[in-house]
Design an enzyme around this catalytic site. Structure first.
Site, PDB file in Angstrom:
ATOM      1  CE1 TYR A 148      -2.611   0.687   6.864  1.00 36.36           C
ATOM      2  CE2 TYR A 148      -3.109   1.676   8.994  1.00 36.36           C
ATOM      3  CZ  TYR A 148      -3.345   1.561   7.637  1.00 36.36           C
ATOM      4  OH  TYR A 148      -4.323   2.327   7.049  1.00 36.36           O
ATOM      5  CG  ASP A 243       3.486   5.118  13.051  1.00 34.07           C
ATOM      6  OD1 ASP A 243       2.821   5.785  13.868  1.00 34.07           O
ATOM      7  OD2 ASP A 243       2.973   4.526  12.083  1.00 34.07           O
ATOM      8  CE  LYS A 271      -4.404   4.762  16.334  1.00 37.94           C
ATOM      9  NZ  LYS A 271      -5.692   4.723  15.649  1.00 37.94           N
TER      10      LYS A 271
END
Length: 433
Positions: A148, A243, A271
């Site tokens: 994802y 990623d 994040k």
């Protein structure tokens, strides 16, 4: 132990939210669709704990899905945010803090010369792919089943995380032409990747991968997987995109690439680098990043990108991460947690798989190690749902989906971890009966 009566305000708020927001939420996994029941609404968070609107306290193993590496509302981060906000929340112009945070990131990751800040992991991956297509003159991307990378149209194909949670790996509204630009291979399967590139490599601009998959549970790369991807990209002239929105500064200082020794061409971060504020970035060599506007022809912009409050939160958080022994301590906490969970499950006669890197932790109800999306889908998700609610009743806040990793913070002291392990022992015993 929490009772139904103690959930009254959360239920009222959820009913009101459903009238004005789709499903009553602003991110699908929050709706508890995978585990059943109604979501709890949180009022505040402090250290290793979150507190709901009904004044119930939980040991938090979600950590805002990763950013809260120092713990919630760390005084140093809060002070940095409040001191900066006094002078303005957003300028829509250059500010000195952008350069300061970028310099920290460049110094931490040898693969990076330049950084472009954005506001979300989705923006980071979308922009990195645009840059990869421009740099190579190619149109296709190879991603991994269950990987994802945000809700980018072309990447919502065989996605894990929320899409898998809701039983629909592909999203409605994504044109077939977009989906057709994405090629798929199983995670940890170099032979499959090689076959795809042998057939279509001249059209593949990039391979995008989570170096540790965190959206089909917690799935570690096999020993030769990431190095093999680097070699295949070099052979076929494709770019390698890591990623590291989840693993960046969470698994180690800089990111997992500093552990595995594989240098990607482009890196996506998020994040932790925003300390809980909406901050993300894509970054790479000067040669690649100079193709981004205004120096090059790859257009990307953002009104709130590099806003001073987000930059201040990121600088402060990374300052805490840089303190001596930070990651060693974080790793020790994760080790103690996972070993305790394994012992408690074993005593209850339940098969689980656990893993950790830095402050990133995995828990899967499976009899074998989870290596790919098929393995993740074969886990006992119904048993996880029962365990989730048992833990919630015993004041532990887990991700409300078995397709998500868990997170430990620097604020998780022995008391917090002890509380989790006591709750786990009771919860495993309950779900095994």
């Amino acid at each position: 132990m929490h009772t139904i009566q103690q959930q009254a305000q959360s239920e009222q708020l959820f009913n009101a939210a459903k009238l004005v927001m789709p499903g009553g939420v602003n991110s699908p996994v929050r709706a508890f669709g995978s585990v059943g029941g109604n979501p709890r609404f949180l009022r505040r968070a402090q250290g290793a704990y979150v507190y709901d609107v009904d004044d119930c306290r939980y040991v938090d193993l979600v950590g805002s899905w990763g950013p809260a590496i120092a713990g919630h509302a760390h005084p140093q981060v809060i002070k940095a945010v409040s001191d900066t906000a006094v002078d303005g929340i957003s300028f829509g112009a250059c500010c000195p803090l952008e350069t300061q945070l970028a310099e920290i990131i460049v110094d931490a990751l040898p693969s990076i010369d330049m950084v472009r800040f954005v506001n979300s992991g989705t923006e980071a991956t979308m922009s990195a792919l645009r840059l990869a297509r421009a740099a190579t003159g190619r149109t296709k991307t190879l991603k991994f089943l269950g990987g994802y990378h945000g809700h980018v149209d072309s990447l919502l194909v065989a996605a894990g995380s929320g899409a898998a949670t809701f039983g629909s790996p592909d999203s409605a509204g994504v044109p077939e032409a977009f989906a057709n630009t994405t090629l798929l291979a199983p995670y940890n399967d170099l032979q499959a990747v090689s076959q795809v590139l042998d057939q279509q490599g001249t059209d593949v601009a990039a391979i995008i991968v989570e170096p540790i998959a965190g959206n089909m549970g917690y799935v570690e790369p096999q020993d030769d997987f990431l190095l093999g991807l680097r070699s295949l990209c070099d052979k076929h002239g494709s770019l390698l995109i890591f990623d590291e929105v989840m693993t960046g500064f969470r698994t180690a200082w800089g990111g997992f690439q500093n552990i595995c020794g594989v240098r990607p061409d482009l890196t996506c971060l998020g994040k932790v680098i925003g300390g809980g504020m909406p901050v993300a970035a894509y970054a790479g060599s000067a040669e690649l990043m100079k193709q981004v506007s205004p120096l090059g022809q790859v257009y990307q912009a953002g009104t709130l990108s590099g806003n001073p409050v987000g930059m201040a939160a990121g600088i402060s958080t990374l300052g805490l991460c840089r303190e001596p022994g930070f990651y060693e301590s974080l790793t020790a906490k994760s080790k103690r947690l996972t070993e305790g969970l394994a012992d408690a499950a074993n005593q209850a006669g339940i098969a689980i798989q656990t893993g950790y890197t830095g402050g990133m932790v995995g828990l899967a109800f499976s009899t074998k190690r989870v290596c790919n999306f098929d393995d993740a889908r074969a886990c006992n998700h119904e048993l996880f749902a029962r365990f989730f609610h048992a833990m919630l009743d015993h004041s532990v806040w887990l991700p409300p989906s078995s397709y998500e990793a868990m997170f430990v913070s620097a604020a998780h002291d022995d008391d917090a971890i002890d509380a989790v392990l006591v709750a786990a022992s009771k919860s495993f015993a309950k779900v095994s009966s």
